[in-house]
Design a protein around this motif. Structure first.
Motif, PDB file in Angstrom:
ATOM      1  N   ARG A  87       0.809  -1.219   0.000  1.00 59.85           N
ATOM      2  CA  ARG A  87       0.000   0.000   0.000  1.00 59.85           C
ATOM      3  C   ARG A  87       0.842   1.269   0.000  1.00 59.85           C
ATOM      4  O   ARG A  87       0.302   2.378  -0.116  1.00 59.85           O
ATOM      5  N   ASN A  88       2.152   1.135   0.130  1.00 63.34           N
ATOM      6  CA  ASN A  88       3.042   2.297   0.049  1.00 63.34           C
ATOM      7  C   ASN A  88       3.726   2.408  -1.313  1.00 63.34           C
ATOM      8  O   ASN A  88       4.587   3.261  -1.502  1.00 63.34           O
ATOM      9  N   TRP A  89       3.331   1.552  -2.252  1.00 66.71           N
ATOM     10  CA  TRP A  89       3.952   1.586  -3.572  1.00 66.71           C
ATOM     11  C   TRP A  89       3.594   2.877  -4.305  1.00 66.71           C
ATOM     12  O   TRP A  89       2.474   3.386  -4.214  1.00 66.71           O
ATOM     13  N   LEU A  90       4.565   3.408  -5.040  1.00 65.29           N
ATOM     14  CA  LEU A  90       4.348   4.555  -5.920  1.00 65.29           C
ATOM     15  C   LEU A  90       4.827   4.192  -7.321  1.00 65.29           C
ATOM     16  O   LEU A  90       5.766   3.390  -7.476  1.00 65.29           O
ATOM     17  N   PRO A  91       4.226   4.768  -8.344  1.00 62.65           N
ATOM     18  CA  PRO A  91       4.654   4.465  -9.716  1.00 62.65           C
ATOM     19  C   PRO A  91       6.118   4.801  -9.939  1.00 62.65           C
ATOM     20  O   PRO A  91       6.636   5.812  -9.434  1.00 62.65           O
ATOM     21  N   THR A  92       6.786   3.943 -10.687  1.00 62.57           N
ATOM     22  CA  THR A  92       8.171   4.209 -11.066  1.00 62.57           C
ATOM     23  C   THR A  92       8.258   4.905 -12.416  1.00 62.57           C
ATOM     24  O   THR A  92       9.319   5.359 -12.821  1.00 62.57           O
ATOM     25  N   LEU A  93       7.127   4.976 -13.108  1.00 64.39           N
ATOM     26  CA  LEU A  93       7.025   5.713 -14.360  1.00 64.39           C
ATOM     27  C   LEU A  93       6.148   6.935 -14.125  1.00 64.39           C
ATOM     28  O   LEU A  93       5.538   7.078 -13.071  1.00 64.39           O
ATOM     29  N   GLY A  94       6.065   7.822 -15.105  1.00 64.71           N
ATOM     30  CA  GLY A  94       5.264   9.030 -14.921  1.00 64.71           C
ATOM     31  C   GLY A  94       6.112  10.158 -14.350  1.00 64.71           C
ATOM     32  O   GLY A  94       7.327  10.194 -14.524  1.00 64.71           O
ATOM     33  N   THR A  95       5.449  11.049 -13.605  1.00 62.61           N
ATOM     34  CA  THR A  95       6.115  12.248 -13.116  1.00 62.61           C
ATOM     35  C   THR A  95       5.806  12.472 -11.646  1.00 62.61           C
ATOM     36  O   THR A  95       4.638  12.455 -11.240  1.00 62.61           O
ATOM     37  N   ASN A  96       6.844  12.668 -10.849  1.00 63.00           N
ATOM     38  CA  ASN A  96       6.699  13.031  -9.433  1.00 63.00           C
ATOM     39  C   ASN A  96       5.787  12.086  -8.662  1.00 63.00           C
ATOM     40  O   ASN A  96       4.932  12.508  -7.884  1.00 63.00           O
ATOM     41  N   GLY A  97       5.975  10.791  -8.882  1.00 62.43           N
ATOM     42  CA  GLY A  97       5.198   9.806  -8.136  1.00 62.43           C
ATOM     43  C   GLY A  97       3.767   9.659  -8.594  1.00 62.43           C
ATOM     44  O   GLY A  97       2.962   9.014  -7.904  1.00 62.43           O
ATOM     45  N   ASP A  98       3.416  10.219  -9.738  1.00 65.50           N
ATOM     46  CA  ASP A  98       2.073  10.062 -10.276  1.00 65.50           C
ATOM     47  C   ASP A  98       2.175   9.492 -11.688  1.00 65.50           C
ATOM     48  O   ASP A  98       3.211   9.609 -12.355  1.00 65.50           O
ATOM     49  N   PHE A  99       1.086   8.892 -12.136  1.00 61.37           N
ATOM     50  CA  PHE A  99       1.079   8.225 -13.432  1.00 61.37           C
ATOM     51  C   PHE A  99      -0.331   8.278 -13.984  1.00 61.37           C
ATOM     52  O   PHE A  99      -1.292   7.945 -13.277  1.00 61.37           O
ATOM     53  N   LYS A 100      -0.475   8.727 -15.222  1.00 60.00           N
ATOM     54  CA  LYS A 100      -1.784   8.890 -15.847  1.00 60.00           C
ATOM     55  C   LYS A 100      -1.847   8.144 -17.171  1.00 60.00           C
ATOM     56  O   LYS A 100      -0.823   7.661 -17.678  1.00 60.00           O
ATOM     57  N   MET A 101      -3.050   8.093 -17.738  1.00 57.03           N
ATOM     58  CA  MET A 101      -3.205   7.440 -19.038  1.00 57.03           C
ATOM     59  C   MET A 101      -2.303   8.089 -20.086  1.00 57.03           C
ATOM     60  O   MET A 101      -1.782   7.401 -20.965  1.00 57.03           O
ATOM     61  N   LYS A 102      -2.107   9.374 -20.006  1.00 52.33           N
ATOM     62  CA  LYS A 102      -1.210  10.047 -20.942  1.00 52.33           C
ATOM     63  C   LYS A 102       0.185   9.426 -20.888  1.00 52.33           C
ATOM     64  O   LYS A 102       0.807   9.174 -21.922  1.00 52.33           O
ATOM     65  N   ASP A 103       0.677   9.153 -19.681  1.00 45.41           N
ATOM     66  CA  ASP A 103       2.005   8.556 -19.525  1.00 45.41           C
ATOM     67  C   ASP A 103       2.035   7.141 -20.099  1.00 45.41           C
ATOM     68  O   ASP A 103       2.998   6.742 -20.765  1.00 45.41           O
ATOM     69  N   LEU A 104       0.984   6.379 -19.838  1.00 45.63           N
ATOM     70  CA  LEU A 104       0.917   5.011 -20.344  1.00 45.63           C
ATOM     71  C   LEU A 104       0.911   4.998 -21.866  1.00 45.63           C
ATOM     72  O   LEU A 104       1.629   4.214 -22.496  1.00 45.63           O
ATOM     73  N   LEU A 105       0.121   5.878 -22.449  1.00 43.68           N
ATOM     74  CA  LEU A 105      -0.003   5.896 -23.911  1.00 43.68           C
ATOM     75  C   LEU A 105       1.274   6.388 -24.564  1.00 43.68           C
ATOM     76  O   LEU A 105       1.686   5.879 -25.609  1.00 43.68           O
ATOM     77  N   GLU A 106       1.916   7.381 -23.960  1.00 42.65           N
ATOM     78  CA  GLU A 106       3.190   7.855 -24.518  1.00 42.65           C
ATOM     79  C   GLU A 106       4.257   6.767 -24.437  1.00 42.65           C
ATOM     80  O   GLU A 106       5.032   6.580 -25.378  1.00 42.65           O
TER      81      GLU A 106
END
Length: 483
Positions: free
Chosen positions: A454-473
């Motif tokens: 429950r403390n996991w954060l995305p390793t992709l994306g920006t500043n610990g956040d990840f959106k569909m835009k990041d996934l699609l890019e």
């Protein structure tokens, strides 16, 4: 088909419903119920047909309105999520359906089994030989398609059928290319894992890449999809205070209040016309370019530009309002056989009859059960009465749960930290059911990020956040590279 009026009635033999098997404890691998002791709503099917017919109260005609800030792609992502967690091939509107007897052919978990299938050992034809990347049209060398098109398509056999974990994800161009985007996303993550671990086996790379891809997808569901569709308040409230209604006694299951009612919100948000590309033509929803599906990509004009569907720079297409009306084409589905009765060509009618076949309670019952105020319930009831009175439709004794959820979305709307936003997303009942189930599926899954770390954060994306835009890019990284 049974076709007949009224709301809540006491019918001969109705007492058996109090002991009906479908009200019992849920069974593993089956559907089930949240509200196990409820009075099932019965409305004369003729009334439901009148409600859902062409030119009826649910036909938006030329009055379509769009949301202020819901990307159209979110509705297709919702369809993709649905295909990830449910597949019912046996229920029918022509009989009472017992959820406990209906097998769910997808795992009730947000685990991307629609992408990975049963895994490389059971379904090796989904994977590249020599590595455990998933096949695409490009790496499969689709027969007779050519390199310019196959790089934008799913892997297909000689008959043009997509070789994917769930064939439903080829039913229109948008969900088909969303499937391809998730495949490419996993492949790019696999490439990263392989580069970082030169001594690892393909199996080790697969396990790590699959978990990373799946957890990033789950993050999107919790932190972007649900707040957009159901509101920040509902998501934060359930994550902070816990679930009150979706509390399985054993393993997780899919409740029919969710699958047959609240999660069918997207049918009201699909637009009659859609633009696939920047500066491209506008297509009818069921045109051959967009909606007929199950065929190979035939033209580069059919390639989806994702900035038209998700928020890359604010220029995305907006979804239709979440309300009690639907695109006219959905009330006369053009792909059904000509002999299909006119009533059954309406997606709205099919949804209403399906809800009744599953013995769903009324919307008012569920609203009262979860603690909504009588004033709010009366507000929704008054709105519904105003919407249907010109058609002489009587729902005074009970509003079908799906229709109630659409009505409260229209009149009350999505609750964000700034307040309620009518037409922008699910109201209180719909948001509660949808968020509790999707968040519950994650919390009850020991392999998900909410169930495992429950403390996991995305390793992709920006500043610990990840959106569909990041996934699609990320998914387009290899496609955008020059040959």
């Amino acid at each position: 088909m049974s076709q007949n009026h009224h709301g809540m009635q006491v019918n001969p033999g109705q007492e058996f419903l109090c002991y009906h098997d479908s009200i019992s404890k849920e069974r593993e691998g089956r559907f089930g119920r949240i509200f196990k002791n409820h009075p099932p709503l019965w409305v004369n099917p003729n009334v439901l047909i009148e409600l859902g017919k062409v030119a009826g109260p649910m036909d938006e005609g030329n009055n379509a309105e769009t949301t202020d800030n819901v990307p159209l792609g979110m509705i297709y992502l919702g369809q993709f999520i649905d295909h990830d967690i449910t597949l019912d091939t046996t229920s029918s509107v022509n009989r009472v359906n017992n959820p406990n007897e209906i097998e769910n052919f997808r795992t009730p978990a947000l685990d991307l089994d629609c992408i990975f299938g049963e895994g490389p050992e059971d379904e090796p034809f989904l994977y590249e030989s020599g590595s455990l990347r998933l096949l695409t049209g490009e790496t499969n060398n689709n027969i007779g398609q050519g390199p310019d098109l196959e790089k934008h398509d799913l892997a297909r056999n000689g008959q043009g059928r997509a070789m994917i974990g769930d064939p439903r994800n080829d039913e229109n161009r948008i969900v088909s290319q969303l499937q391809l985007a998730f495949i490419r996303f996993y492949n790019e993550v696999y490439n990263d894992v392989e580069a970082a671990n030169p001594g690892h086996s393909a199996k080790e790379n697969y396990e790590e890449a699959r978990q990373l891809a799946t957890w990033h997808y789950q993050w999107v569901v919790v932190n972007e999809f649900l707040p957009t569709i159901a509101g920040e308040v509902a998501v934060d409230n359930i994550l902070g205070k816990g679930r009150k209604w979706y509390c399985p006694s054993g393993r997780s299951f899919i409740p029919v209040e969710f699958s047959v009612a609240s999660y069918r919100f997207g049918h009201s948000m699909i637009t009659q016309e859609v633009t696939l590309q920047n500066g491209g033509a506008t297509h009818d929803l069921f045109s051959s370019s967009v909606g007929r599906g199950f065929t190979r990509l035939a033209d580069e004009d059919q390639v989806v530009h994702w900035e038209r569907f998700f928020d890359f720079d604010g220029t995305y297409q907006r979804s239709g309002k979440m309300d009690t009306q639907m695109a006219s084409t959905l009330l006369a589905l053009p792909f059904l056989p000509p002999q299909t009765p006119a009533a059954m060509k309406s997606l709205a009618t099919r949804n209403l009859l399906r809800g009744q076949s599953f013995l769903l309670p009324s919307g008012e019952f569920v609203a009262e059960k979860i603690g909504r105020s009588q004033a709010e319930i009366d507000q929704v009831k008054a709105f519904v009465k105003n919407q249907i009175q010109a058609n002489n439709i009587d729902l005074d004794y009970g509003i079908p749960l799906w229709y109630y959820i659409l009505a409260e979305a229209e009149v009350i709307g999505r609750e964000d930290k700034s307040g309620f936003n009518p037409g922008e997303g699910l109201g209180p009942v719909g948001a509660t059911l949808t968020c509790e189930v999707l968040l519950g599926l994650l919390e009850l899954d020991s392999h998900s990020y909410l169930g495992a770390d429950r403390n996991w954060l995305p390793t992709l994306g920006t500043n610990g956040d990840f959106k569909m835009k990041d996934l699609l890019e990320k998914s387009l990284a290899s496609v955008m590279q020059p040959a």
